[in-house]
Design an enzyme around this catalytic site. Structure first.
Site, PDB file in Angstrom:
ATOM      1  N   GLY A 304     -45.838 -80.947  66.007  1.00 47.90           N
ATOM      2  CA  GLY A 304     -45.631 -82.100  66.871  1.00 47.90           C
ATOM      3  C   GLY A 304     -46.894 -82.914  67.104  1.00 47.90           C
ATOM      4  O   GLY A 304     -47.706 -83.130  66.195  1.00 47.90           O
ATOM      5  N   SER A 305     -47.078 -83.344  68.339  1.00 51.08           N
ATOM      6  CA  SER A 305     -48.152 -84.289  68.668  1.00 51.08           C
ATOM      7  C   SER A 305     -49.558 -83.733  68.491  1.00 51.08           C
ATOM      8  O   SER A 305     -50.526 -84.500  68.512  1.00 51.08           O
ATOM      9  CB  SER A 305     -47.978 -84.767  70.116  1.00 51.08           C
ATOM     10  OG  SER A 305     -46.770 -85.479  70.254  1.00 51.08           O
ATOM     11  N   THR A 306     -49.696 -82.424  68.326  1.00 52.89           N
ATOM     12  CA  THR A 306     -51.042 -81.854  68.197  1.00 52.89           C
ATOM     13  C   THR A 306     -51.744 -82.292  66.910  1.00 52.89           C
ATOM     14  O   THR A 306     -52.954 -82.125  66.788  1.00 52.89           O
ATOM     15  CB  THR A 306     -50.990 -80.313  68.240  1.00 52.89           C
ATOM     16  OG1 THR A 306     -50.082 -79.837  67.247  1.00 52.89           O
ATOM     17  CG2 THR A 306     -50.553 -79.822  69.611  1.00 52.89           C
ATOM     18  N   VAL A 307     -50.994 -82.846  65.929  1.00 50.67           N
ATOM     19  CA  VAL A 307     -51.633 -83.290  64.681  1.00 50.67           C
ATOM     20  C   VAL A 307     -52.039 -84.763  64.734  1.00 50.67           C
ATOM     21  O   VAL A 307     -52.677 -85.262  63.795  1.00 50.67           O
ATOM     22  CB  VAL A 307     -50.717 -83.056  63.463  1.00 50.67           C
ATOM     23  CG1 VAL A 307     -50.387 -81.583  63.306  1.00 50.67           C
ATOM     24  CG2 VAL A 307     -49.442 -83.892  63.543  1.00 50.67           C
ATOM     25  N   SER A 357     -49.558 -90.230  73.907  1.00 51.29           N
ATOM     26  CA  SER A 357     -48.893 -89.515  72.811  1.00 51.29           C
ATOM     27  C   SER A 357     -47.818 -90.388  72.172  1.00 51.29           C
ATOM     28  O   SER A 357     -46.653 -89.998  72.043  1.00 51.29           O
ATOM     29  CB  SER A 357     -48.281 -88.203  73.322  1.00 51.29           C
ATOM     30  OG  SER A 357     -48.035 -87.336  72.238  1.00 51.29           O
TER      31      SER A 357
END
EC number: 3.4.16.4
Length: 579
Positions: A304-307, A357
């Site tokens: 998800g958004s961590t990349v 995000s």
């Protein structure tokens, strides 16, 4: 004349009788000697091997010289797994069955009670091995009970020395350290992965005993090979903090499970790796099997958004965006699929895209760069590649092997869908960001020297993104609850839908927070993953971010890291009052 003849005849007859007896005796002696000679020849030549074997069977004994399994210790030398000496209670059925009135004997009743084995069941086992000279009645019995059994002096019952593993930290490090089976063979975790290193080679000696059991001859000796101790990179003080806070976070969020990994940025050492719920490796009879798995290396999820920071770093390097660029973040369509954000924003800065995000913002940036450049940036950070930490069972992850990438594929990839990673791979990603773009191998073994690495991105671009990530834990950011009073932290929160057994997204979520502290001079990276939170809130910023904050606060304090942002204390206090 007649008398003379008669005397001569009698004398001759007497001599003949004596001669006959003499020859008979002589013949008997000769025959006996002949038979004895044949017997000696038979015994010494024809049947010598059988006799030697029979004699050896009665007098020769081979004794095992146990090699104690090596200890597993943390980086400070605290034991995580040690070997304690215990005994096996053994029986010789061939001796026991010759004993009369066994079942009525008080000493046998005492043995039954101390081993918690019904006497009837015990003798069913003994009777089923009538011809055996050795069977186990019980294993891994502590010395106190063993001494009591020894004093019972039961015929055919004897003790055999063996060892047992003990795990002082129990649930705190269970999935990482693992456990051995009853024979001392590693079957989970570090115990399994480093089994050859931890296991020495038992020695043996061959002796000859007399009928009283005294050693009368030492025939041969094979020396045992000593085992090796293993010093992990884990710090049990930090591991305890991480486990306790993670356990509390799983409970509060009503998650199915949780995973947390703490990395030393400078060395790449794993300082803590915890899972909740856990189990007690000292009592494996009552474990729940699903809790044995080390989810940090076995479970896969979409990041998800961590990349999103990867996309921003690559775009800055390519010159597609600048630090002060403004991106149109209104929802848009790709191949009849709408790309939108949780909250509407008409325009956002690059910092704002990370802070809010924004899927729209990062998608548009990804679509503006060459596909191969985007893919290469993910590969450089190790997504979809095993960490080679040395732990058996580590999954590779999944990176789609497509030859053609549509715009929709690129857009979804930019916000972490369409690929699968392990928690450990995500921890490596943030460790690389914290190292200002140095890709350094992770280690579960204590290292005495700084580990070298490869510079995969120019430090100036990575530092810019770290500064942007600080906004996530500031007012207006999705990870405000990840803030740590007195410290600058760079974080990214995320929430991803889970994929069901039929390959479709279901209404279950994975919530995560990944970050770095202190942001001014990164020392630690920490990732928190909560699987399927079922409380009122399920977003990463609401459930995993507080766990990140609680753990990082205690870690920085325990390690005496100097605060680098005293100005955020009032802000955090106000935020806590509102929440």
């Amino acid at each position: 004349m007649y008398k003379k003849e008669k005397n001569r005849f009698l004398k001759s007859k007497q001599i003949n009788y004596i001669n006959w007896r003499f020859f008979l005796l002589y013949g008997f002696i000769f025959l006996s000697l002949f038979i004895l000679t044949l017997r000696v020849i038979f015994l010494q030549i024809i049947s010598s091997n059988r006799l030697i074997t029979e004699g050896d069977r009665r007098t020769l004994r081979t004794q095992s010289l146990l090699s104690t399994r090596g200890a597993i210790k943390d980086r400070r030398g605290y034991p995580l797994a040690v070997t304690v000496l215990v005994n096996a209670i053994c029986a010789d059925p061939s001796v026991i069955l010759k004993t009369k009135n066994i079942k009525n004997h008080k000493r046998w009743q005492a043995l039954s009670e101390i081993l918690s084995i019904p006497l009837k069941k015990m003798f069913l086992r003994i009777n089923s091995h009538k011809k055996s000279k050795f069977i186990y009645l019980a294993r891994q019995i502590n010395p106190e009970i063993s001494e009591y059994i020894k004093k019972l002096q039961l015929p055919g019952i004897f003790l055999l020395e063996e060892s047992k593993r003990y795990y002082p930290f129990k649930e705190i490090s269970a999935q990482l350290v693992g456990f051995t089976n009853i024979d001392g063979i590693g079957i989970e975790g570090i115990e399994k992965s480093f089994d050859l290193l931890l296991t020495g080679k038992p020695g043996k000696r061959k002796i000859r005993q007399d009928n009283k059991g005294h050693v009368i001859e030492k025939i041969s000796l094979v020396h045992k090979r000593a085992s090796n101790n293993l010093n992990l990179s884990i710090d049990t003080k930090l591991q305890t903090i991480v486990y306790n806070e993670l356990q509390e976070g799983v409970k509060k969020s009503q998650s199915d499970s949780g995973t947390a990994i703490l990395i030393n940025i400078k060395s790449g050492e794993v300082l803590a790796m915890a899972n909740s719920p856990s189990y007690n490796p000292n009592n494996i009879r009552h474990i729940i099997q699903k809790n044995v798995r080390n989810k940090a290396i076995t479970d896969l999820f979409e990041p998800g958004s961590t990349v999103k920071p990867i996309v921003i770093i690559e775009a800055l390097k390519l010159g597609i965006i600048q630090e002060n660029s403004i991106i149109d973040t209104k929802p848009f369509l790709i191949q009849k699929h709408q790309i939108k954000d949780v909250s509407y924003h008409e325009k956002l800065t690059i910092t704002g895209i990370l802070q809010k995000s924004s899927n729209v913002g990062v998608s548009k940036i990804a679509l503006s760069m060459p596909t191969l450049k985007l893919l290469d940036s993910y590969i450089k950070f190790g997504l979809g590649k095993p960490t080679q930490l040395g732990l058996i069972g580590e999954k590779h992850g999944f990176f789609p092997p497509k030859k053609r990438w549509s715009n929709l594929d690129k857009a979804t990839l930019s916000f972490g869908y369409g690929l699968m990673v392990t928690p450990l791979q995500l921890a490596r990603l943030y460790s690389t960001i914290a190292s200002y773009g140095i890709y350094r191998p992770l280690s579960i073994i204590k290292t005495d020297r700084p580990t070298g690495g490869k510079q995969i991105f120019p430090p100036k671009y990575v530092k810019k993104v770290i500064n942007m990530m600080e906004s996530v834990s500031q007012p207006g950011g999705g990870g405000l609850q990840a803030a740590v009073r007195g410290y600058r932290v760079a974080v990214k929160t995320g929430t991803a839908k889970k994929v069901g057994i039929h390959g479709r997204y279901i209404k279950k979520y994975t919530a995560y927070t990944a970050g770095i502290a202190p942001a001014s001079d990164p020392r630690f990276s920490l990732i928190i993953i909560l699987d399927n939170p079922q409380g009122k809130k399920y977003y990463g910023g609401a459930v995993s971010a507080p766990v990140f904050s609680n753990i990082m606060k205690l870690i920085l304090k325990k390690m005496n890291i100097k605060p680098d942002n005293l100005s955020n204390q009032k802000m955090i206090l106000k935020s806590n009052k509102r929440n």
